[in-house]
Design an enzyme around this catalytic site. Structure first.
Site, PDB file in Angstrom:
ATOM      1  N   HIS A 308       0.879  -1.123   0.031  1.00 15.10           N
ATOM      2  CA  HIS A 308      -0.041  -0.096   0.089  1.00 15.10           C
ATOM      3  C   HIS A 308       0.839   1.133  -0.092  1.00 15.10           C
ATOM      4  CE1 HIS A 308      -3.125   3.029   1.396  1.00 15.10           C
ATOM      5  NE2 HIS A 308      -3.827   2.220   1.253  1.00 15.10           N
ATOM      6  N   ASP A 366      -8.103  -4.374  -0.160  1.00 11.15           N
ATOM      7  CA  ASP A 366      -8.668  -4.782  -1.536  1.00 11.15           C
ATOM      8  C   ASP A 366      -8.516  -6.413  -1.702  1.00 11.15           C
ATOM      9  OD1 ASP A 366      -9.216  -2.157  -2.500  1.00 11.15           O
ATOM     10  OD2 ASP A 366      -6.925  -1.795  -2.507  1.00 11.15           O
TER      11      ASP A 366
END
Length: 431
Positions: A308, A366
């Protein structure tokens, strides 16, 4: 934000300048360079603004190194496990969790705004049946300003409040209408006796020809998805909303700009990319092959769902989403879900493999949310729309905070110009 007594000296060529230091409640201290250009004639260069604080905010805090996400000081894990989405909305908008009376009043306000103007239905007939739902959302949300003139004056606190409530309430209705349009089915009106997440699922999957009952387990999972995506500090779409808002644009136009930014595959489209990656791998026995491809610098393959921009630790939202994923699949009786099997094996490898550990490539939200959305019955084209429904409250909270911040000015990033120097125009027949 408070200014510290100490100063930072910046030397540029033969001159030095004193820069102020500021400290927030938690998080790193910041160096104030707001007067650097006026005093020195120099800009800073920071592509992507990864080392620049564009504003001060009380809403969300992220510590990427420790894997911490706080909404108004509350850990995301606690809110997702113990609260609900409308509580989260109230918290982000107002700064505190509601008591019972405040929650009831707020819930009623949102329910009373769930319907959209009937003429908005005509907008949907103008889109092709195969139009991407995010393209539809960009158009219809921006068009709300043409219907609700009584909440576009950004200088009126009451109109701002109404606009925020309207957007939170109407976004699920519009999202469901976009989904129904893609299916060739009639739009379903909201039912205000249902909670927020249940009402959204009802509008998405209900039919006018039959009574439908929303599954509580699936509604709970939907509620968690909305909570986990409600806000995430100054990400690309939130920064877009703030930048648009700094010009004085109306709130509906600002949120439409956030939706357009969220549509980008590097931002809101990541969960869709995760599903495509899992489908490409196909089976657990092919995972070693794809792990090698991911480690190969010369191979264009990217293992989506890991790492991320901010988190350099386990994304705290991923832990909540993983649990929700198991609950949904168990409830639906999906014993051997191939995508989940691949996801779990990938997660195990990522947490044990030196390559992933060294590069801090931990699973992010996600990684699991795509599986949950797919299990709920949504096609991949709707994944980013669901993200937008949840993120709307974060956008309007950040937008409202920006409007109230007296230190904010119209956004105007500078540039490092690398083009031609000044030169004279030559007439066409002499070139």
């Amino acid at each position: 934000m408070s200014e510290k007594n100490e100063k930072i000296k910046l030397s540029v060529k033969d001159k030095s300048y004193d820069l102020s230091m500021h400290e927030g409640t938690i998080g790193p201290e910041v160096i104030d360079i707001s007067n650097l250009y006026s005093e020195s004639g120099n800009f800073t260069y920071d592509p992507g603004f990864t080392s620049t604080a564009s504003c001060k905010s009380r809403i969300t805090f992220i510590d990427g190194e420790e894997g911490i996400l706080l909404y108004r000081g509350y850990p995301i894990e606690q809110i997702a496990e113990k609260g609900n989405f409308l509580e989260t909305c109230y918290l982000l908008l107002n700064g505190e969790l509601p008591n019972s009376e405040e929650f009831t009043e707020f819930s009623e306000i949102i329910k009373n705004y769930t319907m959209v103007h009937e003429q908005l239905n005509r907008f949907f007939t103008g889109f092709r049946p195969d139009a991407h739902p995010m393209a539809i959302m960009c158009g219809v949300v921006g068009a709300l300003s043409a219907f609700y003139h009584d909440s576009t004056d950004i200088n009126d606190p009451e109109q701002r409040r109404i606009a925020c409530h309207r957007l939170i309430a109407k976004m699920p209705t519009l999202a469901a209408m976009a989904f129904k349009h893609s299916l060739g089915q009639p739009a379903i009106y909201p039912k205000n006796n249902l909670d927020y997440a249940s009402n959204f699922l009802h509008m998405c999957f209900g039919l006018p020809t039959e009574e439908s009952k929303v599954d509580k387990t699936l509604a709970k999972a939907m509620d968690k998805i909305l909570i986990l995506h409600a806000d995430h500090e100054q990400n690309a779409s939130t920064s877009t909303v703030r930048l648009a808002g700094s010009s004085g644009a109306n709130p509906f136009a600002c949120i439409a700009s956030g939706i357009a930014c969220l549509w980008g595959p590097a931002h809101g489209g990541a969960n869709e990319a995760c599903i495509k990656t899992l489908e490409e791998i196909g089976s657990v026995d092919r995972i070693p092959e794809y792990i090698l491809k991911a480690k190969d610098k010369n191979d264009p393959f990217r293992l989506m769902g890991f790492g991320h921009r901010v988190y350099k630790n386990y994304d705290p939202r991923a832990k909540v989403m993983q649990k929700a994923c198991h609950e949904v699949l168990d409830h639906l009786g999906v014993k051997d879900n191939p995508l989940l099997s691949i996801a779990l094996e990938l997660e195990k490898i990522a947490l044990e493999d030196d390559y992933f550990i060294e590069k801090k490539l931990y699973p992010n939200v996600d990684f699991y949310s795509g599986i949950v959305m797919k299990s709920l019955g949504f096609p991949m084209e709707m994944f980013t729309v669901l993200f937008a429904v949840g993120r709307t409250v974060g956008w309007v909270s950040q937008w409202n905070e920006m409007i109230e911040d007296t230190s904010q000015r119209i956004g105007r990033p500078r540039q490092l110009y690398v083009g031609s120097k000044q030169r004279d125009y030559v007439k066409l027949n002499n070139r």
